[in-house]
Structures are given as C-alpha cells and as structure tokens.
Design an enzyme around this catalytic site. Structure first.
Site, short mmCIF file in Angstrom:
data_model
loop_
_atom_site.label_atom_id
_atom_site.label_comp_id
_atom_site.label_asym_id
_atom_site.label_seq_id
_atom_site.Cartn_x
_atom_site.Cartn_y
_atom_site.Cartn_z
N ASP A 43 48.70 44.77 70.71
CA ASP A 43 50.01 43.95 70.85
C ASP A 43 50.14 42.75 69.55
OD1 ASP A 43 48.10 41.89 71.68
OD2 ASP A 43 49.34 41.21 73.18
N ASN A 44 48.92 42.60 68.73
CA ASN A 44 49.22 42.08 67.51
C ASN A 44 47.85 42.10 66.69
OD1 ASN A 44 49.58 39.48 69.80
ND2 ASN A 44 47.56 39.44 68.39
N CYS A 48 51.81 37.90 71.55
CA CYS A 48 51.79 38.72 72.89
C CYS A 48 53.21 39.07 73.28
CB CYS A 48 50.97 37.92 73.67
SG CYS A 48 49.67 36.90 72.95
#
Length: 496
Positions: free
Chosen positions: A271-272, A36
């Site tokens: 974000d991922n 994050c």
C-alpha cells in the site's frame, strides 16, 4: 506497507522464485497516496483519493467511517465480484486503519462483498490484537505458536483453500501488516540480517534544499541515535517479511496440491513505500518522492509468460479493474479511475497506455503542541526521533508523475500559502535531489499545471485521457486563466 527489492539481497527469496520468476514484475508501479488508509481505499475502489474521499488514517479523514461504508463500500471490486460474478471471497488481515472503531459499527460491521471475513481491528499489530471473525470479536494473545498474526493469516488462508466450494471461482485478499511497525519478527528470525542496514543512496542523510519546508526542517546530519533507529527499523522490517515469504510459499504449495495453481492469478503488492533517512527524514512515508510512492507489483497466472519485466506506468487503482476484467465483468459499468492490466499481463502488442497519473495527499496535523517537542508549535505530527516531524497540516500536495518515451518527470504543487512547487527530472536525477521548478521551460510548467488541474477533477474515463507528452494531448492555455483562481480552493473543498 511492504518493501521488496528484487535484487540478490532481498528478504523475499521464495516470493521472488514463486511469483516474480514465474510471471511479470512491474518496475514502475505506484500508489496515488503514500499512506495506508487512502491507498487501501484506492485498491478497493479503483479510484483516486479525490473520488473515494479517504484522505488520511483518521475517522475524520473518512478512514472506515460511516460515510465510507455507505457510499464507497458497496461498490468495491470484491463487492462486484461476489454480487455480479458469483465469486466466493475471502479477506484476512489489515483492512482500513480505523476498521472496528466504535463510532463506525465496531468489529460487528462486515463490509459487503466478503463471504469470509477475518479482519484486524484498527492498525498493525503482531500480538495482542482482536480479529473480526465474520463480525464476531476474537482476541489473540502473545503465544507465538497460536497468535503471531502473519502465521495466523497463513493458516486461515490455507483452511479456506481446503474447505471452499469447488463449484464457484474464488478471490482471496491477504493483507499482512508486516513489515509495518511495531516490526515484531517471529522468534526464529530475530537474528536474521544482522549486517543489513538502510540503503545509503545519494539522497541519504542530506539536507533537502529547495524542497517544501517540512523536508527542510529535518536535522542534517542526523544524530547517531536517529541513524541507529532507522537502521534497526529497516533490519526488523526485513525480519518480519521472512514470515510473509513463508506465507506465500505455503499458499502456492497448497494451490499446487489442489491442482489450482495454473489457473489462479496471484498478485503481490503493497500500500505504500517507506523512507529511512532520505533527506534526513528518519522513518515514515506520506511524502511525494519515489521512495514513498513506488511499490512492488508482481503477478503470475494463466497466459503470463515467466521472468518478464514491464516498464509501463501502473498504479494501485488498476488492481480492481484488472481483477474484474479477469472475472469477465464489464468495466464500463463501474466508476473506476484505473485501467485493466490484463492486456499488459497477456503481453498484447500495440496497447495504448497512460503516460502519467496523479499523486495526492492531505497533510495530517495535531491541534496542540507535541509535549515532547514543545518548541515546534501546533500543526505538526509524527515528530520522532529528535523532533523531526514527518507530517503537518500544510503537507498537502498534488503531483503529476509522468513517464513517457521522452520524459521521466514529476511536477508537484503544495496547497499552502506560497503554493510551493517541486519539479524533478528523474532521467538526470533519479534520487530527486534537485528541484528544477525555477529553471525548467515555462511552457512545460504551464502544461503540467493545467494537466494537474485536469487530473485533480477527473473521474472515471477522464482520469485516463492523454498526458502532456502523449501525441493526443490538447493544451488550451486560455483555460488556465479562467480556472487558475479556483485552484487551491477547489483542492481543499473536494477533500471535505
């Protein structure tokens, strides 16, 4: 922490209809660090982690630290949009994991660049959280109708669109924690997707042979309780995304009612990635494989033709430069490592594009032994369920991810005692089961090692130089031997 599979079986049906089908889907979009805080810092700054120096989710790892606030925050793309381009800017949701920490100014700290600021204190929650409302703390409880965070963010965003000035351009960043843990769905969605389970790809629940020791320590086959846990997590993640889907529908409708939809760019990303059972790792992210570093990226807006897909290699460091480019800001004035996607969005012909980018991560460990897993010793962390650890101090690596006409390849080196190497040919092995480091052509290995050293020390324009499989690439093997001894040391030093 979003996931989006644009297939017939997706929780985000409205998002698919309103953004993907009305615009462009980037099928090769990545993050340079699958965690994050480093990833969000890359979005905000347009920089690789070795240039913004946020390496993990802790204050010590520079996540929302005083140093970050002093050195990076004044130069984020929203700060430039507001100060240099006259935008009114709005933020709502999760900012950085340690935002609001007492040691870093608490929730009274409002980063430069935001006209309206509604930021979650610390990490992801759905109920019982504190928001910084323009620097003042506002507590929320657990009453669904007034406190469920995804809906609160939607309502704040709609209010901004209702009351903002019509004389200045606007930028909004809405960062829902969903589908991050604790995966609390809205009450109306708790029964959804009862038959959904995590995908059973060919790398599901197998031993990660020939991989870094952290992957090899996973227990194969996983216990029934681990499998039930990860399937449950996967289903709940989908359930939480139904509220995100509702938020997107409300925003698009509001823009349409306001007559602003046709001249507004809308970006949807994450974000991922996330893994659920691949190589017998139950659930987490922060590994170097596709399932953790690949993210959705959908864009609609002026000049973007509907229903397009684009195969170019793009990364979240490109978002800042793209948005500044749309606003007419001169990108040469920034220190950003990314590239503007605007030529790709417009469908320009003959665009010269990158063929590789850098992935880098510094492992997090815990000094003491985990009391629930005393046999593991110190240095590991996130060891659940069944004492399978998802991170460690020496889970520190850097990779070159290459995608060109001739190669779909990933080359990675670990900063550990053995300088462990992993190489994958994703054309032949899309699920990254076979590490070919010992069998691939030595010349390719040397070139990739050299390219990795170049990218790890790049900044700005030097991050956009030709990759190993570009016609313009220049390889001087003599440089390898003059630099090679500095390798691991520099990798550690630049993160301090």
């Amino acid at each position: 922490d979003s996931l989006l599979m644009l297939s017939f079986q997706t929780p985000l049906k409205k998002t698919n209809t309103l953004i993907a089908q009305m615009g462009i889907t980037f099928v090769n979009a990545y993050v340079p660090s699958a965690l994050c805080c480093p990833s969000r810092a890359s979005i905000l700054t347009g920089k690789y982690p070795h240039n913004h120096h946020v390496v993990n989710n802790t204050l010590e790892g520079n996540c929302s630290s005083k140093l970050w606030q002093k050195i990076q925050e004044p130069y984020t793309f929203p700060a430039l949009l507001k100060a240099m381009c006259g935008y009114q800017t709005f933020f709502a949701g999760k900012y950085l994991n340690e935002y609001g920490a007492e040691d870093a100014g608490g929730v009274g700290h409002v980063p430069p660049g935001w006209s309206f600021w509604y930021a979650l204190e610390k990490n992801s929650k759905y109920y019982n959280y504190t928001l910084s409302v323009n620097g003042k703390a506002r507590r929320h409880g657990e009453n669904y109708s007034v406190d469920y965070l995804t809906d609160v963010l939607a309502n704040m965003s709609l209010d901004f669109l209702e009351y903002k000035s019509n004389f200045e351009p606007f930028f909004m960043m809405i960062a829902t924690p969903a589908p991050h843990s604790p995966w609390t769905p809205a009450p109306q969605y708790t029964k959804s997707f009862q038959n959904v389970s995590a995908p059973r790809n060919s790398n599901f629940n197998i031993h990660g042979k020939n991989k870094h020791w952290l992957i090899r320590q996973a227990k194969t086959p996983m216990s029934n309780s681990s499998i039930q846990f990860l399937d449950d997590a996967y289903r709940k993640r989908w359930q939480t995304l139904l509220s995100v889907d509702d938020l997107i529908e409300k925003l698009v409708k509001k823009l349409e009612v306001n007559g602003e939809l046709d001249n507004t760019y809308i970006f949807y990303t994450s974000d991922n990635g996330f893994h659920t059972g691949q190589f017998s790792l139950p659930i987490d992210k922060r590994q170097l494989y596709e399932f953790d570093i690949k993210v959705p990226l959908l864009v609609r807006g002026p000049g973007i033709k509907p229903n397009q897909t684009n195969k170019m290699l793009v990364a979240n460091i490109d978002l800042g430069p793209t948005i500044l480019d749309i606003a007419g800001y001169d990108l040469n004035k920034t220190q950003m490592d990314g590239m503007s996607l605007l030529p790709l969005l417009r469908g320009d012909k003959n665009v010269t594009w990158r063929s590789d980018f850098l992935v880098e991560y510094q492992g997090e460990g815990y000094n003491g032994s985990d009391p629930t897993c005393p046999g593991l010793g110190p240095g590991v962390t996130h060891c659940f369920p069944d004492c399978v650890c998802e991170d460690s101090y020496n889970n520190t690596y850097a990779c070159v991810r290459t995608l060109s006409a001739s190669w779909d390849l990933q080359y990675c080196e670990f900063d550990d005692r053995e300088v462990f190497v992993e190489v994958y040919n994703l054309t032949a092995d899309p699920h990254q089961i076979n590490n070919i480091a010992k069998t691939i052509d030595q010349e390719i290995l040397e070139k990739m090692n050299y390219r990795l050293m170049m990218l790890q020390s790049c900044s700005g324009a030097t991050c956009r130089t030709p990759g190993v499989f570009d016609p313009g690439y220049r390889f001087d093997p003599r440089l390898m031997f003059s630099n090679h001894g500095l390798r691991a040391r520099r990798f550690s030093a630049q993160f301090l």
